[in-house]
Design a protein around this motif. Sequence first.
Motif, PDB file in Angstrom:
ATOM      1  N   ILE A  94      43.411  69.975  35.887  1.00 41.23           N
ATOM      2  CA  ILE A  94      43.553  69.121  36.890  1.00 41.23           C
ATOM      3  C   ILE A  94      42.383  68.387  37.468  1.00 41.23           C
ATOM      4  CG2 ILE A  94      45.528  69.897  38.116  1.00 41.23           C
ATOM      5  CD1 ILE A  94      42.875  71.573  40.210  1.00 41.23           C
ATOM      6  N   ASP A  95      41.479  69.193  36.499  1.00 41.47           N
ATOM      7  CA  ASP A  95      39.446  68.530  36.777  1.00 41.47           C
ATOM      8  C   ASP A  95      39.700  67.051  36.439  1.00 41.47           C
ATOM      9  OD1 ASP A  95      40.392  69.382  33.832  1.00 41.47           O
ATOM     10  OD2 ASP A  95      38.681  68.579  33.419  1.00 41.47           O
ATOM     11  N   LYS A  99      38.295  63.972  38.986  1.00 46.73           N
ATOM     12  CA  LYS A  99      37.812  63.199  38.978  1.00 46.73           C
ATOM     13  C   LYS A  99      37.635  62.073  38.662  1.00 46.73           C
ATOM     14  CE  LYS A  99      33.952  62.682  35.584  1.00 46.73           C
ATOM     15  NZ  LYS A  99      34.026  62.668  33.771  1.00 46.73           N
ATOM     16  N   ALA A 100      38.803  61.386  38.789  1.00 49.05           N
ATOM     17  CA  ALA A 100      39.606  59.919  38.282  1.00 49.05           C
ATOM     18  C   ALA A 100      39.580  59.413  40.005  1.00 49.05           C
ATOM     19  CB  ALA A 100      40.665  60.018  37.662  1.00 49.05           C
ATOM     20  N   LEU A 101      40.330  60.299  40.490  1.00 47.90           N
ATOM     21  CA  LEU A 101      41.318  60.390  42.009  1.00 47.90           C
ATOM     22  C   LEU A 101      39.494  59.417  42.870  1.00 47.90           C
ATOM     23  CD1 LEU A 101      42.706  59.717  44.186  1.00 47.90           C
ATOM     24  CD2 LEU A 101      41.899  62.354  44.424  1.00 47.90           C
ATOM     25  N   ALA A 111      40.519  50.702  34.533  1.00 43.74           N
ATOM     26  CA  ALA A 111      42.551  51.699  33.830  1.00 43.74           C
ATOM     27  C   ALA A 111      42.110  52.532  33.736  1.00 43.74           C
ATOM     28  CB  ALA A 111      43.009  49.778  32.529  1.00 43.74           C
ATOM     29  N   ASP A 112      41.017  53.203  32.897  1.00 45.92           N
ATOM     30  CA  ASP A 112      40.735  54.398  32.688  1.00 45.92           C
ATOM     31  C   ASP A 112      41.393  55.734  33.697  1.00 45.92           C
ATOM     32  OD1 ASP A 112      40.795  53.534  30.215  1.00 45.92           O
ATOM     33  OD2 ASP A 112      38.713  54.404  29.662  1.00 45.92           O
ATOM     34  N   ASN A 113      40.546  55.239  34.317  1.00 46.44           N
ATOM     35  CA  ASN A 113      40.287  55.788  36.415  1.00 46.44           C
ATOM     36  C   ASN A 113      42.030  56.042  36.353  1.00 46.44           C
ATOM     37  OD1 ASN A 113      38.156  57.187  35.784  1.00 46.44           O
ATOM     38  ND2 ASN A 113      37.367  55.427  37.077  1.00 46.44           N
ATOM     39  N   PHE A 114      43.020  54.685  36.336  1.00 46.12           N
ATOM     40  CA  PHE A 114      44.402  54.962  37.176  1.00 46.12           C
ATOM     41  C   PHE A 114      45.037  55.504  36.166  1.00 46.12           C
ATOM     42  CE2 PHE A 114      42.028  51.803  39.375  1.00 46.12           C
ATOM     43  CZ  PHE A 114      42.763  51.643  41.166  1.00 46.12           C
ATOM     44  N   THR A 115      45.000  55.028  35.116  1.00 46.69           N
ATOM     45  CA  THR A 115      45.954  56.355  34.017  1.00 46.69           C
ATOM     46  C   THR A 115      45.658  57.839  33.899  1.00 46.69           C
ATOM     47  OG1 THR A 115      45.290  54.021  32.270  1.00 46.69           O
ATOM     48  CG2 THR A 115      45.890  56.375  30.956  1.00 46.69           C
ATOM     49  N   ASP A 119      48.678  58.138  39.416  1.00 49.30           N
ATOM     50  CA  ASP A 119      49.461  58.155  40.561  1.00 49.30           C
ATOM     51  C   ASP A 119      49.856  59.152  41.810  1.00 49.30           C
ATOM     52  OD1 ASP A 119      50.675  55.078  40.879  1.00 49.30           O
ATOM     53  OD2 ASP A 119      52.003  54.802  39.981  1.00 49.30           O
ATOM     54  N   ASP A 120      49.406  60.098  40.686  1.00 50.99           N
ATOM     55  CA  ASP A 120      49.237  61.329  41.435  1.00 50.99           C
ATOM     56  C   ASP A 120      48.148  61.132  42.670  1.00 50.99           C
ATOM     57  OD1 ASP A 120      50.062  63.519  42.691  1.00 50.99           O
ATOM     58  OD2 ASP A 120      49.423  64.785  40.137  1.00 50.99           O
ATOM     59  N   TRP A 121      48.301  60.590  43.701  1.00 47.68           N
ATOM     60  CA  TRP A 121      47.074  60.060  44.936  1.00 47.68           C
ATOM     61  C   TRP A 121      46.947  61.671  45.904  1.00 47.68           C
ATOM     62  CZ3 TRP A 121      43.912  56.138  44.177  1.00 47.68           C
ATOM     63  CH2 TRP A 121      44.790  55.029  43.657  1.00 47.68           C
ATOM     64  N   ASN A 122      48.375  62.159  45.589  1.00 43.85           N
ATOM     65  CA  ASN A 122      47.919  63.595  46.753  1.00 43.85           C
ATOM     66  C   ASN A 122      47.446  65.129  45.562  1.00 43.85           C
ATOM     67  OD1 ASN A 122      50.188  63.748  45.666  1.00 43.85           O
ATOM     68  ND2 ASN A 122      51.511  64.853  47.472  1.00 43.85           N
ATOM     69  N   ILE A 123      46.941  64.846  44.265  1.00 39.14           N
ATOM     70  CA  ILE A 123      46.585  66.067  43.578  1.00 39.14           C
ATOM     71  C   ILE A 123      45.248  66.958  44.111  1.00 39.14           C
ATOM     72  CG2 ILE A 123      44.637  64.758  42.609  1.00 39.14           C
ATOM     73  CD1 ILE A 123      46.802  67.635  40.741  1.00 39.14           C
ATOM     74  N   GLU A 124      44.860  66.566  44.799  1.00 35.57           N
ATOM     75  CA  GLU A 124      43.960  66.997  45.954  1.00 35.57           C
ATOM     76  C   GLU A 124      44.514  68.108  46.942  1.00 35.57           C
ATOM     77  OE1 GLU A 124      38.970  67.658  46.677  1.00 35.57           O
ATOM     78  OE2 GLU A 124      39.992  65.731  46.767  1.00 35.57           O
ATOM     79  N   GLU A 125      44.976  67.386  47.541  1.00 35.10           N
ATOM     80  CA  GLU A 125      45.705  67.654  49.014  1.00 35.10           C
ATOM     81  C   GLU A 125      46.730  69.316  48.100  1.00 35.10           C
ATOM     82  OE1 GLU A 125      45.264  65.436  48.866  1.00 35.10           O
ATOM     83  OE2 GLU A 125      44.197  63.718  50.206  1.00 35.10           O
TER      84      GLU A 125
END
Length: 536
Positions: A94-95, A99-101, A111-115, A119-125
Amino acid sequence: MLFISIFMSIIVKDVNYIHPDKDVLFQHIGFSLNSGQKAALIGNNGSGKSTLLNIIAGNLTTPAGEVICSASPYYVPQHFGQYNQLTIAQALQIDKKLKALHAILNGDVSADNFTLLDDDWNIEERSMAALDVWQLGNFNLDKPFRTLSGGEKTKVFLAGIQIHSPSVILMDEPTNHLDHQNRQKLYSFIESTNATLLIVSHDIALLNKLSVIFELSKNKITAYGGNYEFYKEQQEIQITALQASLSEKEKEMRAAKKVAREAAERKQKEDARGKKRNEKKGVPRIMMGGLKDKAEKSSAKLKDIHHDKMSELKEGIKQLQNNLPDNQSMKLNLNPSSLHTGKVLVTAKDVNLSYDDKMLWNHPLSFEIRSGDRLAVKGRNGSGKTTLVKLITGQLQPGEGVLTKADFKYIYIDQEYSIIQSERTLLEQIDTFNTANLKDHELKILLNRFLFPYAVWDKKCKSLSGGEKMRLLLCCLLAGNQAPDMIILDEPTNNLDIQSLEILSNVIKEYQGTMIVISHDHYFFNKIGIEQQIEL
């Protein structure tokens, strides 16, 4: 692939694996798992369970055959060395999302970061919440993986299941480093999940929660449509049938030998009588020679007929013996302890130890151990179980309270069976226990009894598996003149296959002495007749 995704999660077709030294591990292996099925993969140590699991996971390639999965499998490994240079986030893969988040949150909206984030905005939580479920919520996701204990590493990968929500999960000995509480948590997950599961394990409680058992051997995989208890019932039925067939074949062999012997004796008498009759009749010598040749050919023909019959029976007996489990031929009775039952060995009154100015146990311990007791020491990882054993055996003295100890002999057996010296050969190892002064050939007979043939007697002990070390240790105990008064087992089942676990359970069950067992395996406790416990 549509058919696979709807009906099948895993299909293994005619898979082979050959070691780099050209030794065939297994061949022509094939099976399938329906979507949502929960299956175990069992077999003796060295049969290739972990290798097959790694092939299905895509970590190893096979020289022949094919593996089809409806989705990318999520893999919970048994060994973690390949992850030690990574962080927790990298081990969980998940690194890149994290990093992108953080890059986006810091203003890098490429665009690379969004790709990568997808859309997994809550990956850290979600990741921290999943770790918290397994009591790892205080860990940073960039924490080095190598700094974790074995149990913590397993729990990181179990937390990853919640993070990734996979539909196909592969697990290799997932309970090996888990304490009782976390085992129960894993069992609950197994019972409630809708994912397809394929699990390598020797944990009987876990195996009884699965609906299919696949038993792997060199040339085949056999499916049993039920849990472990069902598998054992089927095994017992098969063994009983094999033993009955073997008994019948051996009976036929005895009868065939008797018939052959009687036929040979009759033929010999007939030939002798015939010779005497011909001598009385004055039959010429040249004709007597011809009659002798004829009689010898007739005897040889009769002998060949009986030989063929007995060869056929021998081959049948050999095949039946090969089909019986190895441990059917292995019997072990340890000598009883020399101490009378009920003698007080250890008395503890309000004992405790301090580490860094803090007491190890919240409440001081008081207990009594008598000769013949069967005692379990339970507690979570880090609760001081091994420390307690050191107090009982006199290796440590309590910082508080009073502990008195009688004189007794004990043997301490840890999960690595480290009492077996790696650089010794098998023959040298058993000889170090030879207080009964057994002769060399008697030691070799013992080794054979414990499934160590001539070819491995000069093998170094360091090359043995956990199950082989356990068998060698039991063999060594038999070479001693007197069994120990106390046997202490520290997580003895962690590195054993099911066959080895059954052997150990049967031996310990019959041992007449004091037994102390540190384990999270409640099935093993029940099997060996544990009567008391100390909970830490």
